[in-house]
Write an enzyme that holds these catalytic residues in place. Structure first.
Site, PDB file in Angstrom:
ATOM      1  N   GLU A 172      -1.482 -38.853-100.245  1.00 23.68           N
ATOM      2  CA  GLU A 172      -2.646 -39.257 -99.474  1.00 23.68           C
ATOM      3  C   GLU A 172      -3.826 -39.558-100.413  1.00 23.68           C
ATOM      4  O   GLU A 172      -3.806 -39.164-101.587  1.00 23.68           O
ATOM      5  CB  GLU A 172      -3.025 -38.123 -98.504  1.00 23.68           C
TER       6      GLU A 172
ATOM      7  N   ASP B  20      10.274 -38.232 -99.519  1.00 28.03           N
ATOM      8  CA  ASP B  20       9.529 -37.123 -98.926  1.00 28.03           C
ATOM      9  C   ASP B  20      10.259 -36.505 -97.745  1.00 28.03           C
ATOM     10  O   ASP B  20      11.216 -37.061 -97.226  1.00 28.03           O
ATOM     11  CB  ASP B  20       8.126 -37.597 -98.494  1.00 28.03           C
TER      12      ASP B  20
ATOM     13  N   HIS C 238      -1.558 -44.768 -98.669  1.00 27.86           N
ATOM     14  CA  HIS C 238      -0.633 -43.798 -99.275  1.00 27.86           C
ATOM     15  C   HIS C 238       0.717 -44.449 -99.613  1.00 27.86           C
ATOM     16  O   HIS C 238       1.129 -45.417 -98.996  1.00 27.86           O
ATOM     17  CB  HIS C 238      -0.473 -42.540 -98.406  1.00 27.86           C
TER      18      HIS C 238
ATOM     19  N   ASN D 177      -3.696 -46.070 -94.839  1.00 32.63           N
ATOM     20  CA  ASN D 177      -4.760 -45.485 -95.673  1.00 32.63           C
ATOM     21  C   ASN D 177      -4.455 -45.630 -97.173  1.00 32.63           C
ATOM     22  O   ASN D 177      -5.126 -45.026 -97.999  1.00 32.63           O
ATOM     23  CB  ASN D 177      -4.977 -44.002 -95.322  1.00 32.63           C
TER      24      ASN D 177
HETATM   25  C1  F6R Z   1       8.036 -42.667 -95.717  1.00 35.40           C
HETATM   26  C2  F6R Z   1       6.831 -42.731 -96.533  1.00 35.40           C
HETATM   27  C3  F6R Z   1       5.564 -43.375 -96.068  1.00 35.40           C
HETATM   28  C4  F6R Z   1       5.756 -44.648 -95.242  1.00 35.40           C
HETATM   29  C5  F6R Z   1       4.403 -45.181 -94.779  1.00 35.40           C
HETATM   30  C6  F6R Z   1       4.543 -46.393 -93.881  1.00 35.40           C
HETATM   31  O1  F6R Z   1       9.089 -42.018 -96.420  1.00 35.40           O
HETATM   32  O2  F6R Z   1       6.873 -42.216 -97.587  1.00 35.40           O
HETATM   33  O3  F6R Z   1       4.770 -43.664 -97.193  1.00 35.40           O
HETATM   34  O4  F6R Z   1       6.421 -45.615 -96.004  1.00 35.40           O
HETATM   35  O5  F6R Z   1       3.735 -44.170 -94.076  1.00 35.40           O
HETATM   36  O6  F6R Z   1       5.143 -46.017 -92.681  1.00 35.40           O
HETATM   37  P1  F6R Z   1       5.518 -47.096 -91.571  1.00 35.40           P
HETATM   38  O7  F6R Z   1       6.556 -47.965 -92.142  1.00 35.40           O
HETATM   39  O8  F6R Z   1       6.031 -46.260 -90.414  1.00 35.40           O
HETATM   40  O9  F6R Z   1       4.248 -47.814 -91.266  1.00 35.40           O
END
Ligand code: F6R
Length: 259
Positions: free
Chosen positions: A143, A67, A138, A136
């Site tokens: 989301e 992303d 995702h 959450n």
């Molecule tokens: C990042 C992504 C997100 C993160 C997720 C966890 O490219 O796609 O899904 O992997 O938000 O983020 P952290 O590791 O910062 O808790």
């Protein structure tokens, strides 16, 4: 789903880095799906170390990140382009012309998403997809309520995701509201998925992903439909799992006899 529960965050990050490194030794031209975020920093640090010690190589790898924020140019310090350069690409022998992220500052983000999905397909699809997990539920920026069949597209970030990522920006207002993200369908088409979640903040999402019903309310639960998923956890992230003793019996202390 293979659930590997390690005693500490360090042991869990070691496990993920070693699995990726081993895969690259076995198949040097792997198409890697990459993630960003705080959790991945420990993995990338270890991969840089392993690569510098000559124990793995990125020379043959093609990569596609999950992303990118809409509106941020690749030069923006909080863009995922910069994250990847800083945390991995500038320190390993990867051919940067074969690294791909969606372009965030394009005039037509919807067309960019379609182009990105086509580029993944043209590369033969993702061989190994690395994932973190949002509190959450995702994966990527899919989301809650994301279509479980979605392709790469634009998603509006939830307030909770923007709050969680505000730590990387000067203020919440600076966190973009939209992202281009691989879809859940895109992720499910990968040959193999490796997900790392650490800490108590992820415990509820982990339990819903692994043991809950498959539901768009927890996008990561769609991974139950994938043929080959390894979920790597520390004790804290595993603390909400009901079938804990079963996972421990099959993989004591996160050990995987198959690897
Ligand atoms: C990042 C992504 C997100 C993160 C997720 C966890 O490219 O796609 O899904 O992997 O938000 O983020 P952290 O590791 O910062 O808790």
């Amino acid at each position: 789903m293979k659930v590997l529960i390690h005693p500490t965050e360090d042991a869990a990050a070691d496990c993920v880095a070693n699995l990726i490194a081993a895969r690259l030794v076995q198949q040097p031209d792997t198409v890697l799906g990459l993630a960003t975020g705080g959790t991945m920093e420990a993995v990338y640090r270890r991969l840089i170390g392993l690569s510098q010690q000559g124990r793995t190589s990125f020379a043959g790898v093609t990569s596609f990140n999950l992303d990118e924020y809409v509106g941020l140019p690749p030069t923006h310090p909080q863009s995922y382009w910069q994250y990847m350069r800083q945390h991995l690409f500038d320190h390993v022998d990867i051919d940067q012309t074969r690294t791909h992220l969606p372009l965030g500052n394009t005039p037509d983000p919807a067309a960019e998403a379609i182009r990105y999905e086509a580029a993944i397909r043209a590369a033969g699809g993702i061989g190994l997809q690395l994932l973190g997990l949002g509190a959450n539920g995702h994966i990527g920026f899919n989301e809650p309520t994301s279509s479980l069949a979605s392709d790469t597209r634009i998603k509006t970030l939830t307030r909770s995701t923007r709050d969680a990522n505000a730590r990387f920006f000067a203020s919440l207002d600076e966190v973009p509201r939209l992202a281009i993200t691989m879809g859940i369908g895109t992720i499910l088409r990968s040959d193999e998925v490796l997900l790392l979640a650490l800490g108590t903040a992820k415990a509820n999402a982990v339990a819903r992903m692994v043991e809950g019903p498959v539901t768009a309310a927890c996008p990561a639960s769609a991974l139950q439909m994938h043929r080959k998923v390894t979920v790597v956890l520390d004790e804290a992230a595993a603390s909400g799992l009901a079938l804990r003793s079963y996972y421990d019996e099959v993989h004591p202390a996160g050990r995987d006899p198959a690897s």
